[in-house]
Scaffold this motif. Structure first.
Motif, PDB file in Angstrom:
ATOM      1  N   HIS A   1       0.823  -1.210   0.000  1.00 23.96           N
ATOM      2  CA  HIS A   1       0.000   0.000   0.000  1.00 23.96           C
ATOM      3  C   HIS A   1       0.857   1.260   0.000  1.00 23.96           C
ATOM      4  N   MET A   2       1.886   1.287   0.819  1.00 21.35           N
ATOM      5  CA  MET A   2       2.716   2.482   0.894  1.00 21.35           C
ATOM      6  C   MET A   2       3.504   2.703  -0.392  1.00 21.35           C
ATOM      7  N   LEU A   3       3.922   1.622  -1.044  1.00 22.01           N
ATOM      8  CA  LEU A   3       4.587   1.777  -2.339  1.00 22.01           C
ATOM      9  C   LEU A   3       3.624   2.357  -3.373  1.00 22.01           C
ATOM     10  N   GLU A   4       2.385   1.899  -3.345  1.00 21.86           N
ATOM     11  CA  GLU A   4       1.401   2.430  -4.283  1.00 21.86           C
ATOM     12  C   GLU A   4       1.114   3.900  -4.038  1.00 21.86           C
ATOM     13  N   ARG A   5       1.285   4.348  -2.798  1.00 20.49           N
ATOM     14  CA  ARG A   5       1.054   5.754  -2.471  1.00 20.49           C
ATOM     15  C   ARG A   5       2.270   6.629  -2.716  1.00 20.49           C
ATOM     16  N   GLY A   6       3.340   6.079  -3.276  1.00 19.00           N
ATOM     17  CA  GLY A   6       4.499   6.878  -3.653  1.00 19.00           C
ATOM     18  C   GLY A   6       5.597   6.964  -2.620  1.00 19.00           C
ATOM     19  N   PHE A   7       5.509   6.208  -1.543  1.00 15.87           N
ATOM     20  CA  PHE A   7       6.553   6.220  -0.522  1.00 15.87           C
ATOM     21  C   PHE A   7       7.728   5.337  -0.951  1.00 15.87           C
ATOM     22  N   ALA A   8       8.905   5.711  -0.483  1.00 14.12           N
ATOM     23  CA  ALA A   8      10.068   4.828  -0.576  1.00 14.12           C
ATOM     24  C   ALA A   8      10.036   3.917   0.644  1.00 14.12           C
TER      25      ALA A   8
END
Length: 459
Positions: free
Chosen positions: A287-294
Motif C-alpha cells: 500500500h505504501m509503495l502504491e502511495r508513492g513512498f520509498a
C-alpha cells in the motif's frame, strides 16, 4: 510468467542404463520373451527348424523394442511454464507442460507425471496419445497452497512405451521451477491526515524539490540536454559546456517493521498470530509503495530489504516494483528469529531520520517494550499493531516469558508517541488501518504533543 527451460530426459547410458531398460519390460514383453525361449528349447529337443524360427521371432521382438526405445528416449523434450510464478497464499496458479517429440519416429503411449510438494495438492498424471514425429502435446494443471513459501516443481517424469507395448521406461527431466507463495495482501483505505512532522527533516526539502528548485551544482553537457539549461558562468570557468542539474524530488520514507521473535507468538498455521502479522506487513508495504513512498522492510534481527539504493529504501518507480517483489519474496519464507530481541532493529532505525514507521509486534516483555518505545525517537510518525498471542491461541499462557500486561504495554507505547492499535484474533486489517487514522486525528485535535503528525499525511 516464468518459463521453465526445456529439459531433456536425463542420460542413463551404459550397461546400467541398458539393464534398467530390460527391467522395463511389460507383462506382454516378458511373456513374449518366455514363450520364445520355451519354443526355441522345444525346437532344439524335437529338431523342428520352423518352431525354432518362431521361437527366435518371439524372443527377439521384445529385445528389439527395448533397444529401440532405449536409443530413442532422449529425443523427447519437455517445458514447464508457471502462470503466475508468484501467487498469494490461498490462490491458484496454473502449470503448463509441453512435450515435444524431436525425433524422426513417432512415440507410443506416454504417461506424464510431475513432482509437486504435498502441500500443493496431489501429484498430477497425464496420459498422452501417440505423438507424431516433430509433434507437440500440451497439458496443464492447477496448484494451490494456504501456506506461504517457496515450492519446487519437478523434475518431470515421463513413462515411454513402444508401439507394441513390450517395454515401458520411466525417465526424469533435468529442469525444474519454483513456485513462490507470498503472504495474502488486502487493499487498505487511503488516509490523509493534516499536519507536518516536526521531527521529519525531509518535509520542507521535499516541497521545494517538487516545486522545481534547481541544484546549484552544474554537470557536464550530455547529448539531448536542453540548451536553455546551459550554465554559462560554469561553462566559461571549466572551458566546456555545463548544464544546471535539476533537483530530484525526495520521496517520503516508510519503514515496515516485522517482529519475528518466536517468543512473541504462540500457535502456528495459516490462522496464527504470526501469519496475520506477516500478511499485515505485506499489505502495508504494498500500500505504501502504491502511495508513492520509498519503503523498506525491516525485521527484528536488523535485516533490511531491499538493502540497496539510498539507505536501503526503494528508489525510482521501476526499482519500487522490483523491490516490492523482493520484499514479498522475503516475506514468503520469513520465519521466527532466534529471539535476540528488538535491539538490532533499534540500532538500524537510530542511524538516521526514518520518516514513517509501521510496526507489527507480538508479545513484549518489559525490556522489549522499552526498546520499542525508544524506536519512536528517530521517526516522524509511528504506528504499532500489537498482537496478544494469548488471545490468539485460545486463552493459553502468553508465549513471551514475563510478558507485560496488555494495558500497561499499550500505555507505555502511547506515552512514547506511538499510535497503538491492539489486534484481536481474526481482526480485519483495513478496519484497523482506518482506526489508526481516526486515533491519529483524535490525537491531533486534542493537541497532544506526545506524538507528531504524519509528513503531509500518511496514506
Amino acid at each position: 510468467m516464468a518459463a521453465g527451460e526445456p529439459g531433456a530426459v536425463q542420460d542413463g547410458s551404459s550397461k546400467g542404463g541398458l539393464r534398467a531398460a530390460l527391467g522395463g519390460l511389460t507383462t506382454r514383453g516378458r511373456s513374449f520373451l518366455a514363450a520364445g525361449v520355451a519354443a526355441a528349447v522345444c525346437a532344439y529337443v524335437l529338431g523342428q527348424a520352423d518352431l525354432l524360427r518362431v521361437g527366435l521371432l518371439l524372443a527377439v521382438l521384445p529385445l528389439v523394442c527395448v533397444i529401440v526405445l532405449y536409443r530413442t528416449r532422449y529425443r523427447v523434450t519437455g517445458t514447464r511454464r508457471l502462470s503466475p510464478s508468484r501467487v498469494p497464499a490461498g490462490s491458484e496458479a496454473r502449470v503448463h507442460l509441453r512435450m515435444d517429440n524431436v525425433s524422426r519416429l513417432p512415440t507410443g503411449l506416454l504417461m506424464l507425471q510431475d513432482r509437486v510438494p504435498y502441500v500443493l495438492g496431489p501429484r498430477p498424471r497425464f496420459v498422452l496419445d501417440r505423438v507424431e514425429a516433430g509433434g507437440r502435446r500440451e497439458v496443464s494443471y492447477r496448484v494451490r497452497s494456504d501456506l506461504r513459501g517457496r515450492y519446487p516443481l519437478g523434475p518431470l517424469q515421463l513413462r515411454l512405451s513402444d508401439p507394441f507395448g513390450m517395454c515401458e521406461l520411466t525417465r526424469s527431466f533435468s529442469a525444474y521451477d519454483t513456485l513462490v507463495v507470498i503472504p495474502r495482501t488486502v487493499p487498505l483505505p487511503a488516509l490523509r491526515l493534516a499536519g507536518e512532522a516536526s521531527g521529519y527533516g525531509d518535509g520542507r526539502q521535499r516541497s521545494l524539490a517538487l516545486a522545481g528548485e534547481d541544484d546549484i551544482i552544474p554537470r557536464g553537457y550530455r547529448h539531448g540536454d536542453d540548451l536553455r539549461r546551459v550554465h554559462w558562468r560554469s561553462t566559461a570557468r571549466y572551458g566546456e559546456l555545463m548544464v544546471r542539474r535539476e533537483e530530484q524530488p525526495q520521496r517520503a520514507r516508510c519503514t515496515v517493521l516485522l517482529d519475528t521473535r518466536q517468543v512473541g507468538y504462540a500457535g502456528a498455521g495459516p490462522d496464527s498470530a504470526f501469519e496475520w502479522a506477516v500478511s499485515g506487513a505485506a499489505s502495508a508495504l504494498v500500500h505504501m509503495l502504491e502511495r508513492g513512498f520509498a519503503v523498506r522492510l525491516l525485521t527484528d534481527d536488523g535485516n533490511a530489504v531491499p538493502g540497496d539504493g539510498s539507505d536501503g529504501f526503494a528508489g525510482s518507480t521501476q526499482e519500487s516494483a522490483d523491490s516490492a517483489g523482493l520484499m514479498l519474496d522475503t516475506l514468503a519464507v520469513v520465519g521466527h528469529s532466534d529471539g535476540g530481541g528488538l535491539s538490532r532493529a533499534h540500532d538500524v532505525l537510530r542511524g538516521s531520520n526514518e520518516g514513517l514507521l509501521i510496526a507489527f509486534f507480538g508479545d513484549l516483555d518489559e525490556e522489549q517494550t522499552s526498546v520499542a518505545a525508544r524506536m519512536r525517537q528517530r521517526t516522524g510518525a509511528a504506528v504499532a499493531f500489537v498482537l496478544d498471542s494469548a488471545r490468539w491461541s485460545g486463552g493459553l499462557e502468553p508465549s513471551a516469558v514475563g510478558a507485560v500486561p496488555a494495558e500497561k504495554r499499550l500505555r507505555q507505547l502511547r506515552e512514547a508517541g506511538w499510535v497503538v492499535v491492539p489486534v484481536e484474533p481474526g481482526a480485519d486489517l483495513p478496519a484497523l488501518w482506518q482506526l489508526a487514522g481516526q486515533m491519529r486525528a483524535d490525537t491531533q485535535s486534542a493537541g497532544n504533543g506526545g506524538s507528531t503528525g504524519f509528513p503531509g499525511g500518511w496514506s
